[in-house]
Write an enzyme that holds these catalytic residues in place. Structure first.
Site, PDB file in Angstrom:
ATOM      1  N   ARG A  61     -44.524  29.868  92.920  1.00  0.00           N
ATOM      2  CA  ARG A  61     -43.458  29.809  92.008  1.00  0.00           C
ATOM      3  C   ARG A  61     -43.830  30.471  90.648  1.00  0.00           C
ATOM      4  NH1 ARG A  61     -40.249  24.438  91.482  1.00  0.00           N
ATOM      5  NH2 ARG A  61     -42.154  23.818  90.301  1.00  0.00           N
ATOM      6  N   LYS A 160     -39.335  28.957  86.087  1.00  0.00           N
ATOM      7  CA  LYS A 160     -39.829  28.201  85.202  1.00  0.00           C
ATOM      8  C   LYS A 160     -40.048  28.960  83.742  1.00  0.00           C
ATOM      9  CE  LYS A 160     -41.803  24.110  85.684  1.00  0.00           C
ATOM     10  NZ  LYS A 160     -40.964  23.153  85.441  1.00  0.00           N
ATOM     11  N   GLU A 194     -28.346  18.972  87.668  1.00  0.00           N
ATOM     12  CA  GLU A 194     -29.848  18.440  87.767  1.00  0.00           C
ATOM     13  C   GLU A 194     -29.921  17.538  86.365  1.00  0.00           C
ATOM     14  OE1 GLU A 194     -32.856  21.310  88.284  1.00  0.00           O
ATOM     15  OE2 GLU A 194     -32.210  22.476  86.571  1.00  0.00           O
TER      16      GLU A 194
HETATM   17  N1  PMP Z   1     -35.723  21.037  87.471  1.00  0.00           N
HETATM   18  C1  PMP Z   1     -36.229  21.164  86.329  1.00  0.00           C
HETATM   19  C2  PMP Z   1     -35.321  21.863  85.389  1.00  0.00           C
HETATM   20  C3  PMP Z   1     -37.474  21.027  86.182  1.00  0.00           C
HETATM   21  O1  PMP Z   1     -38.287  21.089  85.260  1.00  0.00           O
HETATM   22  C4  PMP Z   1     -38.308  20.660  87.333  1.00  0.00           C
HETATM   23  C5  PMP Z   1     -39.737  20.196  87.087  1.00  0.00           C
HETATM   24  N2  PMP Z   1     -40.627  21.423  87.690  1.00  0.00           N
HETATM   25  C6  PMP Z   1     -37.490  20.240  88.351  1.00  0.00           C
HETATM   26  C7  PMP Z   1     -36.263  20.373  88.467  1.00  0.00           C
HETATM   27  C8  PMP Z   1     -38.279  19.734  89.531  1.00  0.00           C
HETATM   28  O2  PMP Z   1     -39.026  20.664  90.232  1.00  0.00           O
HETATM   29  P1  PMP Z   1     -40.272  20.188  91.072  1.00  0.00           P
HETATM   30  O3  PMP Z   1     -40.190  19.177  92.121  1.00  0.00           O
HETATM   31  O4  PMP Z   1     -40.861  21.583  91.688  1.00  0.00           O
HETATM   32  O5  PMP Z   1     -41.424  19.673  90.109  1.00  0.00           O
END
Ligand code: PMP
Length: 307
Positions: A61, A160, A194
């Protein structure tokens, strides 16, 4: 949680002491947020060793995020994966949070300039539950933010990108100023997107639902793991639109994320979720998730990479 300011980091192939892992104030990324990062966790296993949860998916990612922003990332997935392991080993860490970062450095300040070199770093440190030690058991109080989640027509929301997190910072600060522990952002159409740094699930009538990519989410790796765990446990789990009233009327709700792990939501804007504590389905999923990350669930062993 303040950083401990010790240990060593991996910086472009070299191990560097904490105090020396610095950058110039005219680095492109400091001005425009032109970097990409990851958040990864390692967990102590039953046999005392450490393992990284879904390491390859996180490093892939990071590469996808860099690609989305056309930030050259010179280190292949294998090299960065080994960098993560090395940082854990050399700092003697078991339960840890790992932060890889690739950003544009010093050359010129043109917003679209292509001559800034990419610097890549991997840091790791001990880190407890993101939303506080009681959160995993009792759940958190969340609020729907007055800020809209940045839309996928404005940013590649599945990446990200550092600059994207100003949106999360605004939402988190606002939520905390209002006395809540976390923010929930709606998308441009007023549908649930989210949390500020987590994905969100709602449970209604024994079935789980989580907003899909069209709602400008970051498609989280924990979210993906939880979808699989839920289905393996026999709970229907789907991606789809979640309205604000479905959120307020949910039987159960929980956040998922590398930092937040599986954190129940017990109240949203004064609406008590279910019985106001961790719900039974959330509890089953959380328990299985924590067993999986510690190597106690053979069917999910493939998610763990030894250090
Ligand atoms: N949404 C956002 C905006 C985030 O920063 C994160 C953390 N990476 C997540 C969702 C959750 O992603 P992950 O489970 O891959 O950490």
């Amino acid at each position: 949680m303040a950083l401990e300011r010790k240990g060593v980091l991996w910086v472009d192939g070299e191990m560097v002491p904490f105090a020396d892992a610095t950058t110039h104030v005219l680095s492109h990324a400091l001005h425009y947020g032109s970097g990409v990062f990851e958040g990864i966790r390692a967990y102590r296993q039953g046999d005392g060793s450490a393992a990284v949860f879904r390491l390859r998916d996180h490093v892939e990612r990071l590469h996808a995020s860099a690609r989305a922003y056309k930030i050259p990332l010179p280190h292949p997935v294998e090299v960065l994966s080994e960098a993560v392991r090395r940082v854990l080993r050399e700092n003697g860490l078991g339960d840890a949070y790992i932060r890889p970062l690739a950003y544009l450095g010093l050359s010129s300040l043109g917003v679209g300039s292509r001559d800034c070199p990419t610097s890549t770093a991997v840091a790791a440190f001990p880190w407890g539950p993101y939303l506080g030690p009681e959160a995993l058991e009792k759940g958190v109080r969340a609020t729907v933010s007055s800020w809209t989640r940045l839309h996928h027509s404005m940013f590649p929301t599945s990446a990200k990108g550092c600059g994207q997190y100003l949106n999360s910072m605004l939402a988190t600060r606002e939520a905390k100023e209002k006395g809540f522990e976390e923010a929930i952002l709606l998308d441009r159409d007023g549908l649930v997107s989210e949390g500020a740094g987590e994905n969100l699930f709602v449970v209604r009538g024994g079935a789980l639902r989580t907003p899909g990519r069209e709602h400008s989410i970051l498609p989280g790796i924990t979210r993906d793991s939880v979808l699989r765990i839920a289905r393996d446990l026999g709970f229907p789990a789907a991606e789809g639109a979640v309205t604000r009233d479905e959120l307020y009327g949910a039987d159960e709700a929980f956040f998922t994320g590398t930092a937040a792990e599986v954190t129940p939501v017990r109240e949203i804007d004064g609406y008590i979720v279910g019985a106001g504590r961790r719900g039974p389905i959330t509890g089953r999923i959380q328990e299985t998730f924590f067993r999986a990350v510690r190597g106690a669930e053979p069917r999910y062993r493939e998610w763990l990479a030894g250090v």
